[in-house]
Design an enzyme around this catalytic site. Structure first.
Site, PDB file in Angstrom:
ATOM      1  N   THR A  20       0.825  -1.212   0.000  1.00 12.53           N
ATOM      2  CA  THR A  20       0.000   0.000   0.000  1.00 12.53           C
ATOM      3  C   THR A  20       0.861   1.265   0.000  1.00 12.53           C
ATOM      4  O   THR A  20       0.648   2.178  -0.794  1.00 12.53           O
ATOM      5  CB  THR A  20      -0.878  -0.007   1.275  1.00 12.53           C
ATOM      6  OG1 THR A  20      -1.470  -1.295   1.370  1.00 12.53           O
ATOM      7  CG2 THR A  20      -1.939   1.036   1.225  1.00 12.53           C
ATOM      8  N   VAL A 139       7.444   6.822  12.803  1.00 15.81           N
ATOM      9  CA  VAL A 139       6.702   7.256  14.001  1.00 15.81           C
ATOM     10  C   VAL A 139       5.707   8.354  13.616  1.00 15.81           C
ATOM     11  O   VAL A 139       6.080   9.327  12.951  1.00 15.81           O
ATOM     12  CB  VAL A 139       7.636   7.830  15.087  1.00 15.81           C
ATOM     13  CG1 VAL A 139       6.845   8.191  16.338  1.00 15.81           C
ATOM     14  CG2 VAL A 139       8.759   6.865  15.429  1.00 15.81           C
ATOM     15  N   GLY A 141       3.158   8.527  11.552  1.00 18.11           N
ATOM     16  CA  GLY A 141       2.653   8.679  10.177  1.00 18.11           C
ATOM     17  C   GLY A 141       3.146   9.966   9.543  1.00 18.11           C
ATOM     18  O   GLY A 141       4.351  10.180   9.393  1.00 18.11           O
ATOM     19  N   GLU A 197      -4.931  -4.582  12.804  1.00 14.34           N
ATOM     20  CA  GLU A 197      -4.436  -5.641  11.910  1.00 14.34           C
ATOM     21  C   GLU A 197      -5.194  -6.939  12.188  1.00 14.34           C
ATOM     22  O   GLU A 197      -5.792  -7.096  13.262  1.00 14.34           O
ATOM     23  CB  GLU A 197      -2.954  -5.909  12.200  1.00 14.34           C
ATOM     24  CG  GLU A 197      -2.062  -4.689  12.182  1.00 14.34           C
ATOM     25  CD  GLU A 197      -1.700  -4.265  10.783  1.00 14.34           C
ATOM     26  OE1 GLU A 197      -1.829  -5.097   9.861  1.00 14.34           O
ATOM     27  OE2 GLU A 197      -1.328  -3.098  10.601  1.00 14.34           O
ATOM     28  N   LYS A 212       8.196   2.788  18.739  1.00 15.14           N
ATOM     29  CA  LYS A 212       8.130   4.218  18.383  1.00 15.14           C
ATOM     30  C   LYS A 212       8.766   5.102  19.459  1.00 15.14           C
ATOM     31  O   LYS A 212       9.513   6.022  19.143  1.00 15.14           O
ATOM     32  CB  LYS A 212       6.674   4.616  18.136  1.00 15.14           C
ATOM     33  CG  LYS A 212       6.115   3.974  16.845  1.00 15.14           C
ATOM     34  CD  LYS A 212       4.625   4.165  16.742  1.00 15.14           C
ATOM     35  CE  LYS A 212       4.067   3.578  15.454  1.00 15.14           C
ATOM     36  NZ  LYS A 212       2.592   3.518  15.441  1.00 15.14           N
TER      37      LYS A 212
HETATM   38  N1  HSE Z   1      -0.542  -0.094  13.801  1.00 16.29           N
HETATM   39  C1  HSE Z   1      -0.118   1.266  13.972  1.00 16.29           C
HETATM   40  C2  HSE Z   1      -1.156   2.051  14.760  1.00 16.29           C
HETATM   41  C3  HSE Z   1       0.073   1.984  12.663  1.00 16.29           C
HETATM   42  O1  HSE Z   1      -2.255   1.558  14.987  1.00 16.29           O
HETATM   43  O2  HSE Z   1      -0.852   3.166  15.128  1.00 16.29           O
HETATM   44  C4  HSE Z   1       1.414   1.837  12.088  1.00 16.29           C
HETATM   45  O3  HSE Z   1       2.408   2.408  12.889  1.00 16.29           O
END
Ligand code: HSE
Length: 440
Positions: A20, A139, A141, A197, A212
């Protein structure tokens, strides 16, 4: 108008991993190539895209001539200046990143697990080979928090960096708070919405947030923090009852990742946390992330935005590509190092030595002297109370008693909890949740 200084040699990019994010980055580089070339002063050319499965790349309409199933065709191509690693995982990704740097290629990656685990080694390798290693997308987004720590706050001594860095957990806690859902129901909803997920373990057990905060703390404090030295407790034990009790006391439960410099040492931790309901972080809801940085002379700053998703993550990856491309095009590598080692690393404090404030929920028999017995266990370990709330109890029923404490050491609280749970009047395991801010 003065003409922009140009360097006519193209900077060439190869992408490893066309899921993606990879496809989003590739499409943006192709669609915006004229604007990017103008911005950079030289062409930025997408030279190759590699993935073992090219079905997604084809669906996205990427030109067939760019596609390959062989990562080596990117790594060994002498024309490629920047390798963008979007494979994920830590085995193949690590091999590719190290191979690229050894061949003198700059690397951009979104791989938080890789950086958190091997950041020190990768930075050392990058320095040895004179290449850039950038990872803004790892970290928060699209929130430019790494660039802010690395560049924007370069004049500062950072005292703390903390916040909401996992969107899935924030969504779950937000739904538990707003709709009174239990954890399992809110998790199911997060999965149905596509936020969590298929295997949400990394998120709900706190490992994603630990990666992070490890990266943020390492950059903020100039020493790479080993992952096992970061305390982690996920959100699976948070109940609707505790959210409701916290609310009665004027607090909200959030999942925080925290790194602080205190008394000459450092510590980092990830756990559910009570925050005053009026605080800014307490009002960050849904899948949004927010990170607070405290330093001198800057004071307090707060960064807020989307912590995941194709658009936000692509934005961060492309920002890194442009940063590196400027360094390549203008031959200004090491303008500011991606990671600056502190002159004197500070000792890492174990969790047992960390001080915070605490919320306790005790379930007891309804009998005179219960509050006194629990308070005695706390007081004898130097833990003072700021408030006590006893829910009205029907005669003969179990009592729920809420205690809020002053700042105390974790090891003292753990000893007090063990003693409280041994009291014959206590009928269920006492719930403890840490409270922030805990500085005063
Ligand atoms: N799975 C992560 C979250 C996103 O829910 O923040 C990717 O870092």
């Amino acid at each position: 108008m003065k003409k922009r200084e140009t360097n006519h040699a193209a900077v060439r990019v190869g992408i490893l991993g066309c899921g993606t994010i990879g496809a989003g980055v590739a499409r943006h580089l192709l669609a915006q190539r004229h604007a990017l070339a103008h911005h950079l002063g030289c062409p930025l050319e997408l030279a190759r895209v590699a993935d073992i499965d090219l079905a997604g790349a084809r669906r996205e309409g990427l030109p067939a001539a760019l596609l390959t199933t062989c990562a080596d065709e990117v790594l060994r191509d002498p024309r490629i200046d920047i390798v963008v690693e979007l494979i994920g995982g830590t085995t193949a990704a690590k091999h590719c990143v190290m191979d690229a740097m050894r061949r003198g290629k700059h690397v951009v990656t979104a791989n938080k697990a890789l950086l958190a685990k091997d950041g020190l080694r990768l930075h050392t390798l990058a320095q040895a080979h004179g290449v850039d290693l950038f990872y803004e997308a790892s970290v928060g987004g699209g929130i430019p928090i790494i660039k802010a720590l690395r560049e924007g706050f370069v004049a500062n001594r950072i005292d703390s960096v903390f916040g909401i860095v996992n969107g899935t957990c924030n969504y779950i806690l937000t739904r538990m708070t707003a709709a009174g859902l239990e954890f399992g129901q809110a998790l199911k909803e997060a999965m149905a919405q596509g936020y969590a997920e298929a295997d949400p373990t990394l998120d709900i057990e706190g490992h994603d947030a630990r990666h992070k905060i490890g990266i943020l703390a390492s950059i903020a404090f100039g020493q790479w923090i080993p992952q096992p030295r970061i305390y982690v407790q996920g959100i699976t034990g948070v109940t609707a009852l505790d959210i409701q009790c916290a609310n009665e006391l004027g607090y909200v439960i959030k999942f925080l990742a925290i790194a602080k410099a205190e008394n000459g040492g450092l510590h980092a931790r990830v756990h559910p946390t009570l925050l005053p309901a009026h605080s800014m972080l307490a009002n960050v809801n849904g899948v949004f992330n927010a990170i607070e940085v405290n330093g001198a002379p800057i004071g307090t700053t707060l960064f807020y935005g989307r912590g995941a998703g194709r658009d936000a993550t692509s934005s961060a990856v492309i920002a890194d590509i442009i940063d590196v491309a400027r360094n390549v095009g203008l031959r200004s590598h090491k303008r500011l190092p991606a990671f600056a080692f502190a002159a004197r690393p500070r000792p890492l404090k174990p969790m047992a030595e960390v001080c915070t404030k605490y919320y306790l929920r005790c379930t007891t028999v309804d009998r005179p002297g219960v509050i006194a017995a629990i308070s005695r266990e706390l007081g004898s370990r130097n833990i003072g109370l700021t408030s006590v709330l006893l829910h009205e109890t029907a005669r003969g029923a179990r009592s729920t008693i809420l205690f809020m404490t002053h700042r105390a050491r974790e090891c003292d609280m753990q000893a007090a909890l063990a003693a409280i749970n041994r009291l014959p009047v206590v009928k269920a395991k006492t719930v403890m949740i840490r409270v922030e801010p805990s500085d005063e």
